[in-house]
Structure formats: structure tokens, C-alpha cells
Design a protein around this motif. Structure first.
Motif, PDB file in Angstrom:
ATOM      1  N   UNK A 274     -94.545 -61.899 100.695  1.00 23.94           N
ATOM      2  CA  UNK A 274     -95.895 -62.282 101.177  1.00 23.94           C
ATOM      3  C   UNK A 274     -95.841 -62.128 102.834  1.00 23.94           C
ATOM      4  N   UNK A 275     -94.854 -61.908 103.453  1.00 25.58           N
ATOM      5  CA  UNK A 275     -94.369 -61.941 104.980  1.00 25.58           C
ATOM      6  C   UNK A 275     -95.191 -60.791 105.612  1.00 25.58           C
ATOM      7  N   UNK A 276     -95.120 -59.656 105.169  1.00 27.67           N
ATOM      8  CA  UNK A 276     -95.905 -58.563 105.953  1.00 27.67           C
ATOM      9  C   UNK A 276     -97.598 -58.889 105.908  1.00 27.67           C
ATOM     10  N   UNK A 277     -98.055 -59.560 104.902  1.00 24.65           N
ATOM     11  CA  UNK A 277     -99.575 -59.821 105.014  1.00 24.65           C
ATOM     12  C   UNK A 277     -99.772 -60.935 105.997  1.00 24.65           C
ATOM     13  N   UNK A 278     -98.790 -61.888 106.049  1.00 20.01           N
ATOM     14  CA  UNK A 278     -98.899 -63.026 106.994  1.00 20.01           C
ATOM     15  C   UNK A 278     -98.835 -62.400 108.375  1.00 20.01           C
ATOM     16  N   UNK A 279     -97.864 -61.555 108.657  1.00 19.07           N
ATOM     17  CA  UNK A 279     -97.804 -60.913 110.165  1.00 19.07           C
ATOM     18  C   UNK A 279     -99.094 -60.343 110.481  1.00 19.07           C
ATOM     19  N   UNK A 280     -99.504 -59.579 109.488  1.00 19.69           N
ATOM     20  CA  UNK A 280    -100.775 -58.923 109.709  1.00 19.69           C
ATOM     21  C   UNK A 280    -101.939 -59.676 110.099  1.00 19.69           C
ATOM     22  N   UNK A 293    -112.999 -64.421 105.161  1.00 17.82           N
ATOM     23  CA  UNK A 293    -112.420 -64.867 104.070  1.00 17.82           C
ATOM     24  C   UNK A 293    -111.717 -63.655 103.237  1.00 17.82           C
ATOM     25  N   UNK A 294    -110.439 -63.704 103.093  1.00 20.28           N
ATOM     26  CA  UNK A 294    -109.657 -62.579 102.517  1.00 20.28           C
ATOM     27  C   UNK A 294    -109.097 -61.711 103.411  1.00 20.28           C
ATOM     28  N   UNK A 295    -107.827 -61.402 103.115  1.00 20.34           N
ATOM     29  CA  UNK A 295    -107.082 -60.472 103.868  1.00 20.34           C
ATOM     30  C   UNK A 295    -107.439 -59.014 103.611  1.00 20.34           C
ATOM     31  N   UNK A 296    -107.833 -58.799 102.343  1.00 20.00           N
ATOM     32  CA  UNK A 296    -108.352 -57.440 101.951  1.00 20.00           C
ATOM     33  C   UNK A 296    -109.336 -56.844 103.061  1.00 20.00           C
ATOM     34  N   UNK A 297    -110.146 -57.607 103.724  1.00 22.72           N
ATOM     35  CA  UNK A 297    -110.917 -56.884 104.875  1.00 22.72           C
ATOM     36  C   UNK A 297    -110.240 -56.276 105.850  1.00 22.72           C
TER      37      UNK A 297
END
Length: 299
Positions: A274-280, A293-297
Motif C-alpha cells: 500500500x505504500x507506493x499508493x500512499x506516497x503517490x 474520491x479514489x486513487x485510480x483517478x
């Protein structure tokens, strides 16, 4: 050079300094141009500890504070099992920490791993003090998200609320949504090490997104009479949850058509995924002026 905050930790913590327990001051990390200062709320949770380690090692970021009611006074580096202390004590007063950091002109981000009932106040407080927010808290009510969206837009401050921080999970979702246009039958099978949240937010999000594509799946098998067939979510998407100690978190999406089956699978073996997504999310939210809403954006 670190600047001491006006509140002395020994007074705040209710502790008196001794030879074995020296006085700890709430130090503010040094300010560097372009550095993103990050507060982790929920630092004592497993994901909070992983986040502290990832942020402390990430280029262009520094840990500015850690919040957890059960670990007050401990060093953030210690609870994250780092080789050296970070000289950032864990506190239990978010407003006090936001007040001290608001004096800095560098970008600041609150990472919130708290509880659904506290997300609304946490984001509003961070926004009021000029800090962006990244929220990863399962179960936040959509009405709360809608209210925060209006608040952040009015304040021109960024916020990212994401049910998942796993880039692999989001890529699976994108692939599944592409495949869904070509198949009439779909079932989702998830595996988890516990029964705390079943179905998981990731699974519900995927099922709902597949349901927004204008078709009904499994048209000849929509009955909910048999529990063994799993739950029906959205437009006929079948969802099954398997929970056994020792399992890694896994999601499989199975599509079928006459003569073929397409299966897409994603496994998460630990929280490092989950950390690469958090840093992004931290890097992107400082550029936003509204809630997303949503990291996929951002993929």
C-alpha cells in the motif's frame, strides 16, 4: 535546526522526567524548500507504522507528527521499528500539532487512518489550518464525503479519500472494467485473513463500478435464496468472501462467456504493497484544490 514547540511534552503527557525517562520535547522537523511535511493520524495501527517508515525514507517528504492515543510519548521511529529514532514524539492532540505546523509555509499533508466517525472533523481541521488530507479509512459514509467535498472546494484545498491504496488492486479494477463489456457473467472471490470486514471495501467498490456500466450480469442466476452462492451486489455481480487465518488478502474476478473463462487475480502479502499508493497520493494531493474520491483517478 529543530524548533521546539511552545508546549513541553512532559506537561502534555502528564509525565515527569526521570533518569530512565528523560524530558521529551515536541520537535518540529527542519523546514526544507519543496519538502512535504506529513502527519500520520493512527500511527499505532499496522498501516500507520508502515506509513511512518515509508514517509521517513521517501524523497521530498518528512514526518512532521504522529497521532495515536495509546502510544503517547513514544518516538515515531521506535514504533515503526526503524533503526534510529526520528525525534518525533507520538501525541494525542491533532489540533495542537496542526497549530504548530501551520506556521510553516511548506506543504503539509494529514494522512488519516483513524475511524469513520472522526474523518469529517479531522479533514475540516486540517483544511482550516492549511493542510491537505489523504484519507484511507474503510466505511466512511458517502454523505460525509459529499459534505467534505463542498467544504474543500470552498476552501480551495486538496483532499484524497481512497478506499484502497493498492495500485495493483486498482489496476485489476481497470482491467476488470474493460473486460466487463464483453461478458455477461461475473463473480468476485476475495480471500482475507480475518472476518473484520466482509466483503471488503475494495470488493464492494469493484462490484459497484462494474454495476455502473449499463448491463445486468448473471441474469439467469439472481436468486439470493442460497447463501452458498454469495451475495448479489449492484447489477447482479456475485461476491464471495473466504476468511481463514493465514490467508493473504486476495481478489479474483471471474468472467465467463460460451466456451471461455477469463480470471484476473491480485494478491497482497503485506502492508508494504500500500505504500507506493500512499506516497503517490501525498505527492498529488498538494496540487489539488478540491476533494478527489479514489486513487485510480491518478493512474
Amino acid at each position: 535546526m529543530a524548533m521546539a514547540m511552545p508546549v513541553v511534552a512532559s506537561t502534555y503527557f502528564g509525565l515527569k522526567p526521570t533518569a530512565s525517562r528523560p524530558l521529551i520535547e515536541c520537535a518540529m522537523p527542519s523546514s526544507r524548500t519543496g519538502t512535504i511535511r506529513v502527519i500520520v493520524n493512527g500511527a499505532g495501527k499496522d498501516i500507520g507504522r508502515a506509513a511512518i517508515a515509508a514517509i521517513s525514507k521517501a524523497r521530498g517528504m518528512e514526518l512532521a507528527g504522529a497521532i495515536d492515543p495509546l502510544l503517547v510519548g513514544m518516538d515515531a521511529g521506535e514504533i515503526a521499528n526503524l533503526d534510529e529514532p526520528l525525534e518525533v514524539p507520538v501525541l494525542n492532540d491533532l489540533v495542537m500539532l496542526l497549530t504548530s505546523l501551520s506556521q510553516s509555509r511548506t506543504a503539509g499533508v494529514l494522512v488519516d487512518f483513524s475511524e469513520p466517525y472522526s474523518v469529517y472533523d479531522n479533514v475540516r481541521q486540517a483544511t482550516a489550518f492549511g493542510m491537505r488530507s489523504v484519507v484511507h479509512v474503510p466505511g466512511v459514509d458517502m454523505d460525509v464525503i459529499a459534505s467534505l467535498s463542498k467544504f474543500c472546494e470552498k476552501a480551495s484545498m486538496g483532499c484524497i479519500i481512497s478506499p484502497t491504496l493498492s495500485i495493483g488492486s486498482l489496476l485489476l479494477e481497470k482491467a476488470a472494467m474493460t473486460a466487463a463489456y464483453h461478458y455477461d457473467h461475473v463473480e468476485i472471490v476475495e480471500s482475507r485473513p480475518d472476518t473484520s470486514v466482509c466483503p471488503s471495501p475494495d470488493t464492494i467498490q469493484l462490484a459497484n463500478n462494474l454495476s455502473g456500466l449499463g448491463q445486468t450480469y448473471n441474469k439467469n442466476d439472481l436468486s439470493t435464496d442460497s447463501a452458498a452462492r454469495g451475495a448479489v451486489v449492484g447489477d447482479g455481480v456475485r461476491v464471495h468472501s473466504m476468511a481463514l487465518p493465514g490467508l493473504c488478502s486476495s481478489m479474483e474476478v471471474h468472467f465467463s462467456a460460451p466456451g471461455e473463462v477469463l480470471s484476473i487475480k491480485h494478491d497482497m502479502t503485506n502492508l508494504q504493497s500500500l505504500m507506493p499508493g500512499l506516497l503517490l497520493a501525498i505527492r498529488r494531493v498538494v496540487r489539488l484544490k478540491s476533494l478527489v474520491y479514489g486513487l485510480e483517478k491518478f493512474l
